[in-house]
Structure formats: structure tokens, C-alpha cells
Motif scaffolding. Structure first.
Motif, PDB file in Angstrom:
ATOM      1  N   SER A 583     -12.051   0.637 -53.758  1.00 25.85           N
ATOM      2  CA  SER A 583     -11.860   1.969 -53.174  1.00 25.85           C
ATOM      3  C   SER A 583     -12.432   2.016 -51.757  1.00 25.85           C
ATOM      4  CB  SER A 583     -12.554   3.018 -54.058  1.00 25.85           C
ATOM      5  OG  SER A 583     -12.412   4.304 -53.521  1.00 25.85           O
ATOM      6  N   TYR A 584     -11.608   2.506 -50.811  1.00 26.44           N
ATOM      7  CA  TYR A 584     -12.006   2.630 -49.407  1.00 26.44           C
ATOM      8  C   TYR A 584     -11.763   4.084 -48.965  1.00 26.44           C
ATOM      9  CZ  TYR A 584     -11.057  -2.429 -49.669  1.00 26.44           C
ATOM     10  OH  TYR A 584     -11.016  -3.754 -50.031  1.00 26.44           O
ATOM     11  N   GLU A 585     -12.617   4.600 -48.090  1.00 28.62           N
ATOM     12  CA  GLU A 585     -12.366   5.932 -47.549  1.00 28.62           C
ATOM     13  C   GLU A 585     -13.048   6.134 -46.202  1.00 28.62           C
ATOM     14  OE1 GLU A 585     -15.568   9.009 -49.425  1.00 28.62           O
ATOM     15  OE2 GLU A 585     -13.917   8.429 -50.746  1.00 28.62           O
ATOM     16  N   LEU A 586     -12.466   7.022 -45.392  1.00 25.82           N
ATOM     17  CA  LEU A 586     -12.995   7.390 -44.086  1.00 25.82           C
ATOM     18  C   LEU A 586     -12.913   8.907 -43.960  1.00 25.82           C
ATOM     19  CD1 LEU A 586     -13.981   6.574 -41.205  1.00 25.82           C
ATOM     20  CD2 LEU A 586     -11.559   6.497 -40.547  1.00 25.82           C
ATOM     21  N   THR A 587     -14.033   9.552 -43.633  1.00 25.13           N
ATOM     22  CA  THR A 587     -14.101  11.010 -43.589  1.00 25.13           C
ATOM     23  C   THR A 587     -14.708  11.470 -42.271  1.00 25.13           C
ATOM     24  OG1 THR A 587     -14.423  11.116 -45.987  1.00 25.13           O
ATOM     25  CG2 THR A 587     -14.994  13.076 -44.734  1.00 25.13           C
ATOM     26  N   SER A 588     -14.132  12.520 -41.699  1.00 25.65           N
ATOM     27  CA  SER A 588     -14.721  13.144 -40.507  1.00 25.65           C
ATOM     28  C   SER A 588     -15.134  14.567 -40.851  1.00 25.65           C
ATOM     29  CB  SER A 588     -13.711  13.163 -39.352  1.00 25.65           C
ATOM     30  OG  SER A 588     -12.560  13.915 -39.694  1.00 25.65           O
ATOM     31  N   ILE A 589     -16.280  14.973 -40.327  1.00 22.67           N
ATOM     32  CA  ILE A 589     -16.857  16.278 -40.639  1.00 22.67           C
ATOM     33  C   ILE A 589     -16.970  17.066 -39.340  1.00 22.67           C
ATOM     34  CG2 ILE A 589     -18.839  17.462 -41.668  1.00 22.67           C
ATOM     35  CD1 ILE A 589     -19.459  14.775 -43.090  1.00 22.67           C
ATOM     36  N   TYR A 602      -8.061   7.895 -47.671  1.00 22.95           N
ATOM     37  CA  TYR A 602      -8.601   6.975 -48.657  1.00 22.95           C
ATOM     38  C   TYR A 602      -7.514   6.031 -49.163  1.00 22.95           C
ATOM     39  CZ  TYR A 602      -6.598  10.473 -51.860  1.00 22.95           C
ATOM     40  OH  TYR A 602      -5.744  11.340 -52.503  1.00 22.95           O
ATOM     41  N   TYR A 603      -7.966   4.909 -49.739  1.00 23.42           N
ATOM     42  CA  TYR A 603      -7.051   3.897 -50.268  1.00 23.42           C
ATOM     43  C   TYR A 603      -7.688   3.293 -51.515  1.00 23.42           C
ATOM     44  CZ  TYR A 603      -4.493  -0.512 -50.742  1.00 23.42           C
ATOM     45  OH  TYR A 603      -3.764  -1.562 -51.225  1.00 23.42           O
ATOM     46  N   ARG A 604      -6.909   3.221 -52.609  1.00 17.96           N
ATOM     47  CA  ARG A 604      -7.410   2.634 -53.849  1.00 17.96           C
ATOM     48  C   ARG A 604      -6.411   1.587 -54.351  1.00 17.96           C
ATOM     49  NH1 ARG A 604      -8.654   8.154 -55.712  1.00 17.96           N
ATOM     50  NH2 ARG A 604      -6.885   8.002 -57.163  1.00 17.96           N
ATOM     51  N   ASN A 605      -6.918   0.405 -54.656  1.00 14.89           N
ATOM     52  CA  ASN A 605      -6.101  -0.676 -55.203  1.00 14.89           C
ATOM     53  C   ASN A 605      -6.631  -1.010 -56.598  1.00 14.89           C
ATOM     54  OD1 ASN A 605      -4.191  -2.816 -55.333  1.00 14.89           O
ATOM     55  ND2 ASN A 605      -5.802  -4.258 -54.765  1.00 14.89           N
ATOM     56  N   THR A 606      -5.815  -0.773 -57.634  1.00 13.48           N
ATOM     57  CA  THR A 606      -6.242  -0.942 -59.019  1.00 13.48           C
ATOM     58  C   THR A 606      -5.414  -2.025 -59.689  1.00 13.48           C
ATOM     59  OG1 THR A 606      -6.817   1.404 -59.147  1.00 13.48           O
ATOM     60  CG2 THR A 606      -6.595   0.223 -61.227  1.00 13.48           C
ATOM     61  N   THR A 607      -6.098  -2.916 -60.422  1.00 11.96           N
ATOM     62  CA  THR A 607      -5.423  -3.980 -61.166  1.00 11.96           C
ATOM     63  C   THR A 607      -5.584  -3.744 -62.666  1.00 11.96           C
ATOM     64  OG1 THR A 607      -7.420  -5.350 -61.072  1.00 11.96           O
ATOM     65  CG2 THR A 607      -5.788  -5.660 -59.325  1.00 11.96           C
ATOM     66  N   ASP A 608      -4.695  -4.350 -63.456  1.00 15.50           N
ATOM     67  CA  ASP A 608      -4.674  -4.157 -64.919  1.00 15.50           C
ATOM     68  C   ASP A 608      -4.654  -2.683 -65.269  1.00 15.50           C
ATOM     69  OD1 ASP A 608      -4.688  -6.880 -65.573  1.00 15.50           O
ATOM     70  OD2 ASP A 608      -6.863  -6.988 -65.367  1.00 15.50           O
ATOM     71  N   VAL A 609      -3.765  -1.953 -64.593  1.00 18.62           N
ATOM     72  CA  VAL A 609      -3.701  -0.503 -64.751  1.00 18.62           C
ATOM     73  C   VAL A 609      -3.423  -0.134 -66.212  1.00 18.62           C
ATOM     74  CG1 VAL A 609      -2.438   1.577 -64.104  1.00 18.62           C
ATOM     75  CG2 VAL A 609      -2.927  -0.172 -62.398  1.00 18.62           C
ATOM     76  N   LYS A 634      -1.332   1.061 -56.067  1.00 15.91           N
ATOM     77  CA  LYS A 634      -1.878   1.227 -54.725  1.00 15.91           C
ATOM     78  C   LYS A 634      -1.678   2.683 -54.319  1.00 15.91           C
ATOM     79  CE  LYS A 634      -0.581  -3.523 -53.486  1.00 15.91           C
ATOM     80  NZ  LYS A 634      -1.932  -4.103 -53.581  1.00 15.91           N
ATOM     81  N   ILE A 635      -2.779   3.365 -54.003  1.00 17.43           N
ATOM     82  CA  ILE A 635      -2.726   4.782 -53.641  1.00 17.43           C
ATOM     83  C   ILE A 635      -3.322   4.973 -52.251  1.00 17.43           C
ATOM     84  CG2 ILE A 635      -3.566   7.092 -54.204  1.00 17.43           C
ATOM     85  CD1 ILE A 635      -3.608   6.291 -57.123  1.00 17.43           C
ATOM     86  N   THR A 636      -2.565   5.630 -51.379  1.00 18.75           N
ATOM     87  CA  THR A 636      -3.036   5.988 -50.038  1.00 18.75           C
ATOM     88  C   THR A 636      -2.982   7.499 -49.917  1.00 18.75           C
ATOM     89  OG1 THR A 636      -2.132   3.934 -49.140  1.00 18.75           O
ATOM     90  CG2 THR A 636      -2.704   5.673 -47.567  1.00 18.75           C
ATOM     91  N   GLY A 637      -4.112   8.110 -49.534  1.00 16.95           N
ATOM     92  CA  GLY A 637      -4.144   9.564 -49.555  1.00 16.95           C
ATOM     93  C   GLY A 637      -4.845  10.184 -48.357  1.00 16.95           C
ATOM     94  N   PHE A 638      -4.606  11.483 -48.205  1.00 15.28           N
ATOM     95  CA  PHE A 638      -5.237  12.305 -47.171  1.00 15.28           C
ATOM     96  C   PHE A 638      -5.818  13.538 -47.848  1.00 15.28           C
ATOM     97  CE2 PHE A 638      -4.759  16.159 -44.580  1.00 15.28           C
ATOM     98  CZ  PHE A 638      -5.629  15.862 -43.537  1.00 15.28           C
ATOM     99  N   TYR A 658      -3.240  15.050 -50.576  1.00 12.51           N
ATOM    100  CA  TYR A 658      -1.895  14.479 -50.628  1.00 12.51           C
ATOM    101  C   TYR A 658      -2.019  12.964 -50.718  1.00 12.51           C
ATOM    102  CZ  TYR A 658       2.772  12.990 -49.163  1.00 12.51           C
ATOM    103  OH  TYR A 658       4.008  12.384 -49.114  1.00 12.51           O
ATOM    104  N   ASN A 659      -1.258  12.342 -51.630  1.00 11.66           N
ATOM    105  CA  ASN A 659      -1.299  10.883 -51.670  1.00 11.66           C
ATOM    106  C   ASN A 659       0.058  10.287 -52.011  1.00 11.66           C
ATOM    107  OD1 ASN A 659      -1.118  10.412 -54.668  1.00 11.66           O
ATOM    108  ND2 ASN A 659      -3.085  11.486 -54.674  1.00 11.66           N
ATOM    109  N   LEU A 660       0.246   9.062 -51.542  1.00  9.52           N
ATOM    110  CA  LEU A 660       1.417   8.247 -51.839  1.00  9.52           C
ATOM    111  C   LEU A 660       0.979   7.138 -52.784  1.00  9.52           C
ATOM    112  CD1 LEU A 660       2.701   7.839 -48.166  1.00  9.52           C
ATOM    113  CD2 LEU A 660       3.770   9.281 -49.909  1.00  9.52           C
ATOM    114  N   PHE A 661       1.779   6.854 -53.816  1.00  9.68           N
ATOM    115  CA  PHE A 661       1.401   5.793 -54.734  1.00  9.68           C
ATOM    116  C   PHE A 661       2.547   4.806 -54.911  1.00  9.68           C
ATOM    117  CE2 PHE A 661       2.485   9.656 -57.099  1.00  9.68           C
ATOM    118  CZ  PHE A 661       3.559   9.244 -57.889  1.00  9.68           C
ATOM    119  N   ASN A 662       2.163   3.569 -55.125  1.00 16.17           N
ATOM    120  CA  ASN A 662       3.114   2.474 -55.312  1.00 16.17           C
ATOM    121  C   ASN A 662       2.688   1.704 -56.556  1.00 16.17           C
ATOM    122  OD1 ASN A 662       4.254  -0.259 -55.152  1.00 16.17           O
ATOM    123  ND2 ASN A 662       5.005   0.359 -53.134  1.00 16.17           N
TER     124      ASN A 662
END
Length: 790
Positions: A583-589, A602-609, A634-638, A658-662
């Protein structure tokens, strides 16, 4: 080796700098009684910038000590119910400023106004988590922790109680930072915690190595309140509502120099109505099965909590606490099943299925905790805790079928004897090397022991006959041992936290009726990195990475299923393997005028789902869902969180995700589950301060339609409304809450394969609750008044 040398050099450099550090110390007492005051806020401000530099709260003896490199300072001392003191001239001698004894005088006007504090929920960002401070949200009157979670940014709770974090399953739920069967998502266990018990909810989408690695979506930590103001404090509350929702709660607290004794008692009754529909099509012969039903689940609950803190001295405290709850459930429902020949639209059979279910649920939890603070550094601490908890369910159900057209299926009855015991041992040590460097280390051992005895009987030939194919005893044992270490640097502008965690998992399951066993033992390393940079007072950036695991839980593994709907069933899979997520993420405040805005990607890469896969029996028309391991996700979100004070009497806050998933996955030769999609959800709340001490709150939730491996989940929208009135100088608070104002919270989903199509929907409807609460005692005790229902 290079890293060790770097740490040593930084440590030596810090020691050299510390020689010129100014130490400020003193003692705070009550001007009238001359007794020490604990938890008094002491802040050092810079005379050059007029900005706070550092701060601390006083200990049990009223003393405090602060260190700062700034020499031109002033000191501000404040405490709720007392007049604030500002010391503009600070005398120093040999880099020490001894303020001696400072006397605080009571502020009568402030005592009258203290009840308005902490009424609005707010979110604050920390290096590795977001903290949702739970206020007295009006629509949460009489609500459980499940409803409160629905107000938390990034969190959604379905009508079935499934919790998702940023749209992802697999969030780990903790109570006060520790696992507990009370935090289980099964059996409505979280429903035993109510809104006014909760101090804050920590949402940790990218947990550091200090936290256990369980939960691919992250961690949700529910921190419960514990009043520790001196003297007698407490509250009494009454609630009533439609549908049937009545409760009374009493909370008492007594604080002395050595002891803090706290207790809560609650009793009540509540009803959860339910409407459901399902639709199955057999595509091999076009036959259809339709079902439509409604029912009520009634609960009576009794609860008592008792605990004490014993202050051995200023630096050592022991806490012993226990909680016992007992629920009595009865559930009745009526569902009509119609079997239709799709080729000629002929009704082959129709019957009503009546259910009567009774259950008792004992729950208890006990904890021993020891905390040691250190004289030379108040941020240094050693914490040990031992927690034990138990959840049981003794349930029986009868299903009676009455024919309308044709012949009805035989009557059935089921029996469930469920027992879950969990023990958690945790040791944490925090050592600030300096004002900016901190190391943490610790260990945790969690033992989980579960037995589920389930039986089904069919009424045949005038007698009850056990159905061996649906009867089983399932034993589940999982032990997880974890050790961790973190190192952090946190300066005025930049901070970084590195960590590593090693966990060993020992899992054993046994299906006694078939002697089917599943034994797994594996060890994994989970690194984490978090950093933050303060660009200005109004703009900061945070980034983080962590590796997570989702271990299949009891209901994922247990072949048990409920036969309430014979044509749509769920069964567990004893052969499931864990899934892993990077899991990776970048946040601005941002702070822009009256607007607080937080933007993140953010971005999440999951195996053996782990994904539920539906199969269809063409001969019986039964759809069966079972979790399976396959493929990657693989999920990429805002994400955006915002809060703005529109006027002095109105504020607006909410969040958008909002996120896009593959998805990539080949389940078998006939099922390729490669697909792409997107989903989004939003929450928004507007609060108004009205004349005559009235407060109004309106909130709305929306979740978009999205794809699943075999179908879709439909969009969902609902609104809540709350109204509050304070009387008798705010000592008594009247609350009116309406959840799902327009009765629009309907959960619908579809599944389809080469030989079937099915859909299902559920709805619970509108809830209206009225509550009255009275808080008494000193200081912030008034903030803790209201419904102590478990």
C-alpha cells in the motif's frame, strides 16, 4: 553498519545541542484548596513569532517540565474551569527557568460554558494515521459504533455490517489498540458499543510497523472514553425510539489521589426490521425462483462495566477492568418462495417459509494493564497489557413451510453452539532519544480459539431426522506472534518514521464431521515508511508505504451456512490462503482561510485476492457463494476530506473517494475474472447553530454502482437528520435523531455466470430516536453525558 553509525552520529550531535537547551519546570495547584492539578495544559510560546513552540500537561502531582532551544519565551497555563495565566517574564538561571508553584483560580463563567466543548466531530492528521475525534453528532443519538463508523471519512458500513475502508474489504478493527472479539464484524458484536462511549476513531490506511500487520485495507482503531477527572463525575441517560428502541444508562466515576474508579450500567430493548428480495434464473431451462420476505430482529441487552486505575506513584499506574454483557435475541420472519417455469410462465409451486429464532449471547472482557513513565523524560514509557475476551451464541431456529401452490418443502430446524475466546498479550516501549528522535519496540501475542457446533434437522415421516450433509463441528485455532521496531525523526518542518515487523502465524482448522484438517504455519516480514514535510503553516505533505496481510477469518473458512434462504446460501472455504497487499499513499494538507482541505492519492497491489465466487446447481436452482483465492487486484484512488466554517452559525464537512480497479484472475477453465471498473462514494454534513440553544445537523451519503467479479453492486444513497436542545444551562441535553430519513438505504447486488443469473436486495428502513441526558460532576465530565448503551 552504515545506518548504525548514522544514528550514533545524530545522537551525539543531538546531545551536544541539548547542552544549550532551556529547561522550564514548575508546579500547578488549585488556588483555593492548594491541591495539585493534573492534566493542566502548559504551553511555551515564542515572543518573536507569537507561535507555540512546545507544550505538556501536568502529572498527578501537578508538576511539569519542558525543554526548548528558544530563549525569548512566555508561558501560558490553562485548564478547563480555571482562569488562564500567562507568564510574560521568564527568569532563567543556568539554562533553567523554575516557575515554582503557580496557583490557578476557578472561572465560574467558563464552568457554565464547558458543556459546549467537543460537540462537533473533527479530523486531525498525524504522521501515520488520521484521527476522527467523535463529537456529539446529532444523528448518532442512540446509535451504535456501526453508525458512528458510517460518519468517519473513508469508512463505509453496509446493512449487513460489512466494513470497508476506501472501498476495500479486509480492514482490521481494534478496540483501544488491541484485537478483541467485541470488535468482530460477525454477530453484530460492534453493535454493543454506542456512540457516547467512543472518544475517537483512528483510521490508519497505511499503518506503521508498530501496529499488527492484519488488514489489507488498513486499521480502524476505536478508542473508548474513560473519565479521569477528580471527584465524582457521571451521567444518566434515557432513550426511546421507533422502531422499538428503548434504553437507560448510568455512568459513574470517582477519582482520588490514588484511585480512579469507573463504572457503567446499561439496559435496553431494540428492534431491527428487515425486508429482503431475491431472484434466481436457471439459464439452462429458464426456470425462475422468486423470494420476498420481511421480519423483525428483537434484542434485549444488559451490560455492566467496572474498572479501576491504581496510581502506585507519579510514574507507575495499574489498570484492571472488566465488562460483561448479555443479549437475548428473538427473530421472526415470513418469506414467500415462488418457482416459475420461465418457458410458459407457469407457477409450479409457491409456499411461505416462517422462521422463529431464539438466541442468547453472553460476552465478557477483562484486562490488566501496567504503564510506567520515566522521571527524566515524560514521553518515555513502558506499557504492558493482558486482555481476555469471550463471545458465545446459543441459538435455535425453526423453519415452517406452508404450501400456497403445489407441495412445500419439509419443515426444518437448526441449532448453533458458538464459542470464541481470544487472549492478547502486548508489550510496547517508547524511548525519545531527544526532542526529535524516538525509537519504539515491542511484541504482541494473540491467541484465538473458536468452536462452532451447527446442526440441521428435517421433519420427515412425522419425526425429526438429522441432515448429516449440513451438520458439522468446526474448530478454529490461530496464534499470531509479532515483534516490531520503529525509529522516527520529527523536526519542526520534516519528519520520517521507519519500521519493520516480523509475524509468525500458526493456524489449525478441523471439520470434525469429516476429519478434514487445514494446518498453516508461515512467517512474514512487514516493512513500513512514513514521512511528512511542513511547507508552511498552512500546507503540509505526507507520504507512506506499508505491507499488509489479510488472514482468512472464521466465517471465511467455516463450511457452516444459514438456511434462512434455501436458494441463496453462503459457505466458507477451509483451504483459503492469506492475501498480501503493498500500500502506497501521498496526502497534502491545506488550510485556506476558513477551509481545511486534505487531498490524497493512493495505490494498493494485492496478491492471492480472496473473492466470493457464486456457483449454480441447475438441478435444484440453488446459488452458493464461497470465497476463493485467485488473481491480483490493483487499485488507484483519489480522496478528498474537507471542513469549512461557512459562518459563525454554520459549518460544512465531508469527504469524497474515487478509485479505479484492475482485476486479473483465472478461477478455472470456464471462469476468467479479468475486468476493470471504478467506484466512488461521498459523505457530506452541514451543521447549524440556531437561536434558543438549538442545533441542527443534516448529512447525506452516496455510494456509486460498481462491478464485482461476477456482477454488480447497485448505487446507494441515504440521509440523516438530527436536532438538539440544551436546557438548564446545558446540564440537560435533548436529542432527536433520524437515520435513513427517506428510507432509501437499500443494498442491491447481482451475480451471473454461464448458466445462471441472481439478484438480491435488503432494507432496514427509517429509525427515529429521542434521548435525554444529564451529566454531573466537574470539568469535562459534562462532555461524557448520554447513552451508555452497549
Amino acid at each position: 553498519m552504515k545506518l548504525n553509525l548514522l544514528v550514533v552520529f545524530l545522537f551525539i550531535g543531538q546531545l551536544c545541542i541539548a547542552q544549550n537547551t532551556l529547561t522550564v519546570r514548575g508546579k500547578i495547584v488549585d488556588a483555593n484548596s492548594k491541591k495539585p492539578l493534573e492534566f493542566v495544559s502548559v504551553i511555551i510560546n515564542s515572543n518573536k513569532t507569537n507561535q507555540p513552540i512546545t507544550g505538556v500537561t501536568t502529572g498527578i502531582d501537578g508538576t511539569f517540565e519542558l525543554k526548548t532551544k528558544e530563549k525569548d519565551i512566555n508561558v501560558e497555563v490553562s485548564f478547563i474551569g480555571f482562569k488562564t495565566i500567562k507568564i510574560n517574564t521568564v527568569k532563567k538561571e543556568n539554562d533553567v527557568a523554575n516557575l515554582n508553584t503557580i496557583e490557578l483560580e476557578e472561572d465560574a463563567q467558563q464552568l457554565d460554558e464547558v458543556v459546549v466543548r467537543a460537540e462537533k466531530s473533527s479530523t486531525e492528521f498525524k504522521l501515520d494515521k488520521r484521527v476522527f475525534n467523535v463529537g456529539k453528532d446529532l444523528s448518532s443519538t442512540g446509535a451504535s459504533a456501526m453508525e458512528v463508523l458510517n460518519n468517519v471519512p473513508s469508512v463505509n458500513v453496509s446493512i449487513e455490517g460489512a466494513i470497508t475502508l476506501r472501498g476495500g474489504q479486509g480492514a482490521q478493527i481494534l478496540i483501544n489498540g488491541k484485537p478483541s472479539v467485541i470488535a468482530s464484524q460477525e454477530g453484530n458484536a460492534l453493535g454493543t458499543i454506542v456512540a457516547d462511549q467512543i472518544e475517537k476513531i483512528e483510521v490508519i490506511t497505511n499503518p506503521s510497523a508498530k501496529y499488527e500487520a492484519e488488514g489489507t485495507a488498513g486499521i480502524i482503531n476505536i478508542v473508548l472514553k474513560k473519565n479521569d477527572k477528580k471527584g465524582w463525575n457521571g451521567s444518566i441517560s434515557l432513550n426511546t425510539g421507533i422502531p422499538n428502541n428503548h434504553s437507560i444508562g448510568v455512568s459513574l466515576n470517582k477519582r482520588t489521589e490514588k484511585f480512579n474508579i469507573f463504572s457503567q450500567v446499561g439496559v435496553g430493548k431494540r428492534t431491527f426490521p428487515n425486508e429482503s428480495k431475491s431472484y434466481n434464473i436457471n439459464r439452462t431451462n429458464n426456470n425462475e425462483i422468486l423470494s420476498k420476505g420481511e421480519g423483525d430482529k428483537n434484542e434485549q441487552f444488559y451490560n455492566i462495566t467496572l474498572g479501576t486505575d491504581y496510581y502506585i506513584n507519579q510514574y507507575n499506574v495499574i489498570t484492571l477492568s472488566g465488562n460483561f454483557a448479555y443479549e437475548i435475541e428473538d427473530e421472526d420472519s415470513k418469506t414467500q418462495f415462488d418457482q416459475i417455469d420461465g418457458n410458459n410462465a407457469t407457477l409450479n409451486s409457491s409456499y411461505n417459509r416462517f422462521e422463529i429464532t431464539e438466541a442468547t449471547n453472553p460476552k465478557y472482557q477483562y484486562e490488566l494493564q501496567y504503564k510506567k513513565d520515566f522521571k527524566n523524560n515524560k514521553e518515555q514509557s513502558l506499557l504492558f497489557s493482558a486482555l481476555g475476551s469471550f463471545f458465545g451464541k446459543d441459538q435455535s431456529s425453526e423453519f415452517k413451510n406452508e404450501a400456497i401452490v403445489g407441495i412445500a418443502d419439509p419443515n426444518q430446524k437448526t441449532r448453533t453452539d458458538f464459542k470464541e475466546a481470544q487472549y492478547t498479550f502486548k508489550l510496547d516501549y517508547t524511548h525519545p532519544i531527544s526532542e526529535t528522535y524516538t525509537i519504539e519496540t515491542g511484541a504482541q501475542y494473540v491467541l484465538n480459539d473458536v468452536t462452532n457446533d451447527y446442526a440441521v434437522d428435517n421433519f420427515q415421516g412425522g419425526t425429526w431426522v438429522n441432515d448429516a450433509s449440513l451438520t458439522n463441528i468446526f474448530d478454529y485455532k490461530q496464534n499470531v506472534l509479532g515483534i516490531y521496531a520503529t525509529a522516527a525523526y520529527e523536526g519542526e518542518e520534516w519528519g520520517v518514521k521507519l519500521g519493520g515487523r516480523l509475524e509468525n502465524t500458526d493456524l489449525n482448522t478441523v471439520l470434525q464431521t469429516t476429519s478434514q484438517e487445514n494446518a498453516q504455519n508461515y512467517t512474514n516480514f512487514f516493512p513500513s515508511v512514513h514521512t511528512s514535510y511542513k511547507v508552511s503553516n498552512n500546507f503540509s505533505i505526507q507520504a507512506g508505504y506499508s505491507k499488509r496481510i489479510y488472514r482468512p477469518r472464521l466465517w471465511d473458512l467455516n463450511p457452516f451456512f444459514n438456511i434462512r434462504n434455501q436458494f441463496n446460501i453462503f459457505t466458507g472455504n477451509p483451504n483459503l490462503q492469506p492475501e498480501f497487499t503493498d500500500s502506497y499513499e501521498l496526502t497534502s494538507i491545506h488550510k485556506i482561510g476558513k477551509l481545511n482541505l486534505n487531498l490524497g492519492v493512493y495505490y494498493r497491489n494485492t496478491t492471492d485476492v480472496i473473492e466470493d465466487v457464486s456457483s449454480f446447481d441447475t438441478s435444484t436452482g440453488v446459488t452458493t457463494r464461497m470465497p476463493q483465492n485467485f488473481g491480483t487486484s490493483k487499485i488507484t484512488g483519489f480522496e478528498a476530506n474537507y471542513k469549512v466554517n461557512l459562518t459563525k452559525w454554520a459549518s460544512w464537512n465531508g469527504d469524497f473517494n474515487y478509485n479505479l480497479f484492475n482485476r486479473k484472475g483465472q478461477f478455472d477453465a470456464n471462469n476468467n475474472f479479468d475486468f476493470e471498473g471504478s467506484r466512488w462514494d461521498t459523505k457530506s454534513t452541514i451543521k447549524f447553530k440556531l437561536p434558543e440553544s438549538f442545533d441542527l445537523e443534516v448529512s447525506g451519503n452516496y455510494r456509486s454502482k460498481y462491478k464485482t467479479a461476477q456482477g454488480t453492486v447497485s448505487k446507494n444513497a441515504f440521509a440523516n437528520l438530527g436536532l438538539r436542545k440544551k436546557i438548564i444551562k446545558g446540564k440537560v441535553i435533548l436529542n432527536l435523531g433520524i437515520r435513513d430519513l427517506f428510507a432509501s438505504r437499500i443494498f442491491e447486488s447481482t451475480q451471473e455466470g454461464t448458466n445462471f443469473f441472481s439478484s438480491s436486495s435488503r432494507q432496514r428502513g427509517r429509525f427515529v430516536t429521542f434521548g435525554i441526558s444529564y451529566g454531573f460532576g466537574k470539568g469535562e465530565a459534562m462532555e461524557y453525558s448520554a447513552r451508555k448503551r452497549f
